[in-house]
Design a protein around this motif. Structure first.
Motif, PDB file in Angstrom:
ATOM      1  N   CYS A  90       0.846  -1.192   0.000  1.00  0.00           N
ATOM      2  CA  CYS A  90       0.000   0.000   0.000  1.00  0.00           C
ATOM      3  C   CYS A  90       0.888   1.252   0.000  1.00  0.00           C
ATOM      4  CB  CYS A  90      -0.889  -0.008   1.238  1.00  0.00           C
ATOM      5  SG  CYS A  90      -1.817   1.529   1.448  1.00  0.00           S
ATOM      6  N   CYS A  93      -0.083   3.261   3.709  1.00  0.00           N
ATOM      7  CA  CYS A  93       0.298   2.742   5.025  1.00  0.00           C
ATOM      8  C   CYS A  93       1.413   1.703   4.955  1.00  0.00           C
ATOM      9  CB  CYS A  93      -0.915   2.165   5.751  1.00  0.00           C
ATOM     10  SG  CYS A  93      -1.443   0.565   5.128  1.00  0.00           S
ATOM     11  N   ALA A  95       1.215  -1.440   3.997  1.00  0.00           N
ATOM     12  CA  ALA A  95       0.797  -2.840   4.200  1.00  0.00           C
ATOM     13  C   ALA A  95       1.257  -3.673   3.002  1.00  0.00           C
ATOM     14  CB  ALA A  95      -0.712  -2.915   4.373  1.00  0.00           C
ATOM     15  N   CYS A 102      -6.359  -1.573  -0.055  1.00  0.00           N
ATOM     16  CA  CYS A 102      -5.701  -1.881   1.216  1.00  0.00           C
ATOM     17  C   CYS A 102      -6.730  -2.203   2.298  1.00  0.00           C
ATOM     18  CB  CYS A 102      -4.835  -0.708   1.651  1.00  0.00           C
ATOM     19  SG  CYS A 102      -3.924  -1.074   3.162  1.00  0.00           S
ATOM     20  N   GLU A 104      -5.990  -2.269   5.386  1.00  0.00           N
ATOM     21  CA  GLU A 104      -5.556  -1.647   6.641  1.00  0.00           C
ATOM     22  C   GLU A 104      -5.920  -0.174   6.767  1.00  0.00           C
ATOM     23  OE1 GLU A 104      -3.756  -3.559   9.128  1.00  0.00           O
ATOM     24  OE2 GLU A 104      -4.880  -4.903   7.808  1.00  0.00           O
ATOM     25  N   CYS A 105      -6.026   0.517   5.633  1.00  0.00           N
ATOM     26  CA  CYS A 105      -6.233   1.963   5.754  1.00  0.00           C
ATOM     27  C   CYS A 105      -7.379   2.459   4.882  1.00  0.00           C
ATOM     28  CB  CYS A 105      -4.934   2.711   5.429  1.00  0.00           C
ATOM     29  SG  CYS A 105      -4.404   2.562   3.710  1.00  0.00           S
TER      30      CYS A 105
HETATM   31 ZN   LIG Z   1      -2.870   0.873   3.445  1.00  0.00          ZN
END
Ligand SMILES: [Zn+2]
Length: 281
Positions: A90, A93, A95, A102, A104-105
């Motif tokens: 990503c 972030c 990842a 992503c 995660e974000c």
């Molecule tokens: Zn991310």
């Protein structure tokens, strides 16, 4: 007359042993005191080298991962580390597999954390956190193999994008808690920031104050992020440069870097990026 000529002549540094007459006076008159200092430094260096050789014989440097004697991380282990693929990661972030979408974000994940967006502009990590990379971190931080900071900094420098470096960000360490500092006997964050700053030829400043001790190992991601909120504060009177690069060893949930980034912004930073050695995945 001839004597005066001799006294004003510079004595070669490596000739001090072969000068039989009035060496002290000649050394003082000719600036030769530096020779003695250099000879003393050389003697110290020889002593240090001999001490290192003896220590290596008695307690050889061993690979933090496979325990083979020779280097702090052997070449075979270094080649087989789980390097993070920048083309798949990503771009926000960092990842490992978030290049297209992503987990995660994205906005849904951020909303679950009571946030609209990430507090930093971008993050990159060098390797995925697994058994091997955890051994490196433990050997460095907890077993006192401080030379490993060179390995960490080399790998982190390699994932710091040229476009980030071009903005000449100032490197900011994540400060250790006072309890961690007492336990380990050294400030691992400051060591890492210094080593990375050297490699990237960037400035480095201690911008953030040490947080209070806390234990968040039992907390989930949202709990950790809540627990870390406002933990970091700028040092009294500290003013952040416009662009900062925050460095840490491991990105676990992002809680530490979230809090450090917010503190850096509170101190005046406009561009905040982060780089870590390992990323938990
Ligand atoms: Zn991310």
């Amino acid at each position: 007359m001839e004597h005066q000529t001799v006294t004003t002549q510079r004595v070669p540094c490596n000739a001090y042993r072969s000068e039989p007459r009035g060496p002290r006076k000649r050394a003082r008159d000719s600036g030769g005191a530096g020779c003695w200092e250099r000879a003393f430094e050389r003697a110290l260096a020889y002593g240090e080298a001999a001490g290192t050789a003896l220590a290596e014989t008695l307690w050889p440097t061993r690979c933090a991962i496979c325990d083979t004697p020779g280097e702090a991380v052997c070449q075979a282990c270094l080649r087989s580390l789980p390097y993070l693929d920048w083309w798949r990661a990503c771009p926000r972030c960092g990842a490992p597999f978030g290049r297209v979408q992503c987990s995660e974000c994205n906005p849904v994940t951020m909303a679950a954390l009571d946030r609209h967006e990430l507090p930093f502009d971008a993050c990159a990590s060098a390797v995925v956190y697994n058994d091997a990379t955890a051994r490196i971190v433990r050997a460095w931080k907890d077993a006192g193999e401080r030379r490993l900071v060179e390995t960490l900094a080399d790998l982190m420098a390699s994932v710091t994008a040229p476009s980030w470096r071009a903005e000449r960000p100032t490197i900011v360490p994540v400060p250790a808690t006072a309890a961690a500092l007492r336990r380990r006997g050294f400030d691992h964050g400051a060591d890492l920031a210094r080593a990375l700053a050297e490699r990237l030829s960037l400035d480095e400043i201690p911008l953030l104050a040490r947080p209070r001790s806390f234990d968040q190992r039992s907390l989930a991601r949202s709990g950790r992020i809540k627990n870390m909120e406002n933990r970091f504060k700028p040092l009294p009177g500290a003013r952040a440069p416009a662009s900062v690069l925050i460095v840490d060893d491991v990105y676990t949930t992002g809680a530490t870097l979230f809090a450090a980034s917010e503190a850096a912004r509170a101190a005046g930073a406009r561009q905040v990026r982060c780089v870590t050695f390992a990323r938990v995945w």
